[in-house]
Design a protein around this motif. Structure first.
Motif, short mmCIF file in Angstrom:
data_model
loop_
_atom_site.label_atom_id
_atom_site.label_comp_id
_atom_site.label_asym_id
_atom_site.label_seq_id
_atom_site.Cartn_x
_atom_site.Cartn_y
_atom_site.Cartn_z
N THR A 99 0.86 -1.19 0.00
CA THR A 99 0.00 0.00 0.00
C THR A 99 0.89 1.23 0.00
OG1 THR A 99 -0.15 -0.07 2.42
CG2 THR A 99 -1.92 -1.13 1.18
N GLY A 100 0.55 2.18 -0.85
CA GLY A 100 1.36 3.37 -0.99
C GLY A 100 1.08 4.03 -2.32
N ASP A 130 3.59 2.65 2.39
CA ASP A 130 3.22 3.48 3.55
C ASP A 130 4.19 3.29 4.69
OD1 ASP A 130 1.03 4.37 2.16
OD2 ASP A 130 -0.37 2.92 3.04
N HIS A 161 -2.83 7.20 -4.11
CA HIS A 161 -2.70 6.04 -3.22
C HIS A 161 -3.27 4.80 -3.90
CE1 HIS A 161 -3.17 3.52 0.41
NE2 HIS A 161 -2.15 4.26 0.87
#
Length: 305
Positions: A99-100, A130, A161
């Motif tokens: 995730t990022g 993240d 994101h």
């Protein structure tokens, strides 16, 4: 004079009376050398068979890693960051959720990545998680474009994101080749870190499985790993068969030599017997009477002669 009766074919009883085969010639130099060569050939075949067997074991390990990891549920990056920073062989193909956001401006193209015999490229985009570390994501394959040395277009990843599922792969060794700006010759993570200009997870990268949010235009997915072990087992068996054939040829040649020697000896014995059977009897000296005259039998024989 009566003609000799023709020789009949040897019967089973005659075969039982044949002399045994003699293999004394095996102690001679040429036959010893031949046996030594068979041994050396067998060692060579064993080495080649072992080489094929080792390759088969290596392929089996790769296949087992695919079977064990490929379809597992994704592991969050927070729990699996070690896979990218301290990769181990058994980690290959493990699914991980990142995730990022993609660092789109740092997109790179990997050159010389053929697929099904067609030349092409792979698209690498660094992904800042993240949790902080940057992971290189291989988004897929692109064919060669109309302009030499580059694809026609590079599909952009989702902006902002995103959640990306990848499968872990080890970084590749460096290649001593030059590449144009924005391209790299291999997935050498150290070189990519220098190109990107920031810290990048240095032992493994991720092959993209899914992206959320999805984008309309994407590179083609990479080919799935094969589960075929290849022909290494059959090749190993063939090399051992070749080694056995070497001794088989030597043994068969020795048997044929002994058999031919026995046949020649029997022929020589038969020829000697025929000569003695057909030897012309010597003429007996004529016996005469004391007065020098022939006897009645000698006179009769002289008339017939």
């Amino acid at each position: 004079m009566s003609t000799p009766a023709p020789m009949s074919a040897p019967t089973a009883r005659d075969a039982e009376r044949l002399p045994p085969l003699r293999f004394g010639f095996l102690a001679t130099g040429p036959w010893i050398l031949g046996f030594v060569l068979c041994i050396l050939f067998a060692f060579l075949c064993h080495a080649l068979a072992q080489w094929q067997w080792d390759r088969r074991v290596e392929v089996q390990h790769r296949v087992n890693r695919v079977l064990e990891n490929y379809d597992d549920d994704p592991v969050p990056f927070a729990e699996a960051s070690r896979l990218f920073t301290a990769f181990q062989t058994e980690d290959e193909w493990t699914p991980v959720t990142l995730t990022g956001e993609y660092l789109v401006d740092e997109t790179l193209i990997v050159r010389n990545r053929p697929r099904a015999g067609q030349p092409g490229y792979e698209v690498l985009v660094p992904f800042r998680t993240d949790e902080g570390p940057v992971v290189v994501v291989d988004r897929g394959w692109l064919p060669v474009g109309n302009s030499p040395g580059q694809p026609d277009a590079v599909p952009a990843p989702p902006a902002g994101h995103a959640e990306v599922v990848v499968r872990v792969k080890p970084g590749e060794p460096a290649l001593d080749r030059d590449a144009p700006d924005g391209q790299v010759p291999s997935i050498d993570l150290a070189e990519i870190a220098d190109t990107v200009g920031g810290p990048v997870a240095g032992t493994a990268y991720g092959i993209m499985v899914t992206e959320d949010p999805a984008v309309e235009s994407m590179p083609q997915k990479l080919v799935e790993p094969t589960l075929d072990e290849g022909p290494h087992l059959s090749y190993a068996i063939q090399w051992y068969l070749f080694a056995a054939m070497g001794f088989g040829v030597w043994g068969y040649s020795a048997w044929m030599r002994a058999r031919n020697d026995r046949a020649d000896a029997l022929d020589d014995a038969a020829d000697d017997g025929l000569l003695s059977a057909h030897r012309v009897p010597r003429a007996k000296p004529a016996r005469r009477r004391r007065d020098g005259r022939l006897t009645d039998e000698e006179a009769e024989d002289a008339l017939f002669d």
